[in-house]
Design an enzyme around this catalytic site. Structure first.
Site, mmCIF file in Angstrom:
data_model
loop_
_atom_site.group_PDB
_atom_site.id
_atom_site.type_symbol
_atom_site.label_atom_id
_atom_site.label_comp_id
_atom_site.label_asym_id
_atom_site.label_seq_id
_atom_site.Cartn_x
_atom_site.Cartn_y
_atom_site.Cartn_z
ATOM 1 N N PHE A 144 0.815 -1.220 0.000
ATOM 2 C CA PHE A 144 0.000 0.000 0.000
ATOM 3 C C PHE A 144 0.847 1.266 0.000
ATOM 4 C CE2 PHE A 144 -1.777 3.397 2.656
ATOM 5 C CZ PHE A 144 -2.927 3.727 1.950
ATOM 6 N N ASP A 145 1.903 1.310 0.801
ATOM 7 C CA ASP A 145 2.713 2.519 0.921
ATOM 8 C C ASP A 145 3.266 2.954 -0.436
ATOM 9 O OD1 ASP A 145 3.331 2.852 4.133
ATOM 10 O OD2 ASP A 145 3.085 0.769 3.540
#
Length: 235
Positions: A183-184
């Site tokens: 996600f990051d």
């Protein structure tokens, strides 16, 4: 969501089965000019502990978002950021590897930037307790693959300490698809593609052990990043 002027900051804490660590983290926070959003999607007593602490710590604005199914790291952070009500938002890990003081320092570092991410690999960082050598090798290898796939200039995308302007986050939230630890990278890539400026800030960080990132998660991160970039990740 329309920003609430009562809060200066919103900080999201993804807390999957964190019953042993969430109370020490919340108790370590003396004062905070904002809201703490704890996202609980596990099967242990984390949500119960958060709600009891919120009722007792009336000096803090603590919200518990409780889910009966696993969201993943990315899904949990997305849920928290969507619910955030302050003009400045961020997220950090429930293990306490980054303290509230460092998160406030990240907020103060924003200046004219749209986001500020903590980095363990830039000059000025202070790693009081380091990861093991194998974890460091894996981290640097992942960063190299991320640079090749996404062209991001950041030295450390996976440090669990990031803050942003809510208006920037609201622009990209609807198109984010990553639910895991990748996600990051997707978040930073989407923001960069949208023209937002993200700065990297040296962080004080300590390895707490008991990492939630396992070998299978590393494989899932890589496959997820390839899928997003090559097939479903067009900005």
């Amino acid at each position: 969501m329309t920003p609430d002027p009562a809060f200066r900051y919103s900080l999201v804490i993804p807390a999957y089965n964190e019953e042993s660590r969430i109370l020490p983290l919340l108790e370590s926070i003396g004062t905070f000019d904002g809201e703490l959003i704890v996202v609980c999607d596990g099967t242990d007593r984390t949500a119960e502990i958060v709600k009891k602490t919120a009722a007792r710590r009336t000096d803090l604005a603590i919200r518990c978002l409780e889910f009966d199914h696993r969201l993943g790291k990315g899904g949990g952070v997305r849920a928290g950021l969507s619910a955030a009500r302050a003009p400045l938002v961020g997220y950090f890990d429930a293990d306490g590897s980054t303290g509230i003081g460092e998160m406030l320092r990240l907020f103060s570092s924003l200046g004219s930037a749209d986001g500020a991410i903590g980095s363990r690999w830039v000059p000025g960082s202070n790693l009081t307790v380091r990861q093991g050598w194998m974890r460091r090798v894996e981290s640097r290898g992942f960063n190299l693959i991320m640079r090749i796939l996404y062209g991001l200039p950041y030295h450390d995308t996976q440090c669990g300490a990031k803050v942003f302007r809510k208006k920037a986050i609201d622009t990209v939230l609807p198109i984010l698809i990553a639910e895991g630890f990748e996600f990051d990278v997707e978040l930073l890539w989407r923001l960069r593609c949208a023209g937002y400026r993200i700065i990297e800030v040296p962080i004080e960080w300590q390895n707490k052990g008991d990492s939630r990132v396992k070998k299978r998660d590393m494989i899932g991160m890589l496959s997820g990043l390839i899928r997003i970039r090559l097939h479903r990740g067009r900005a």
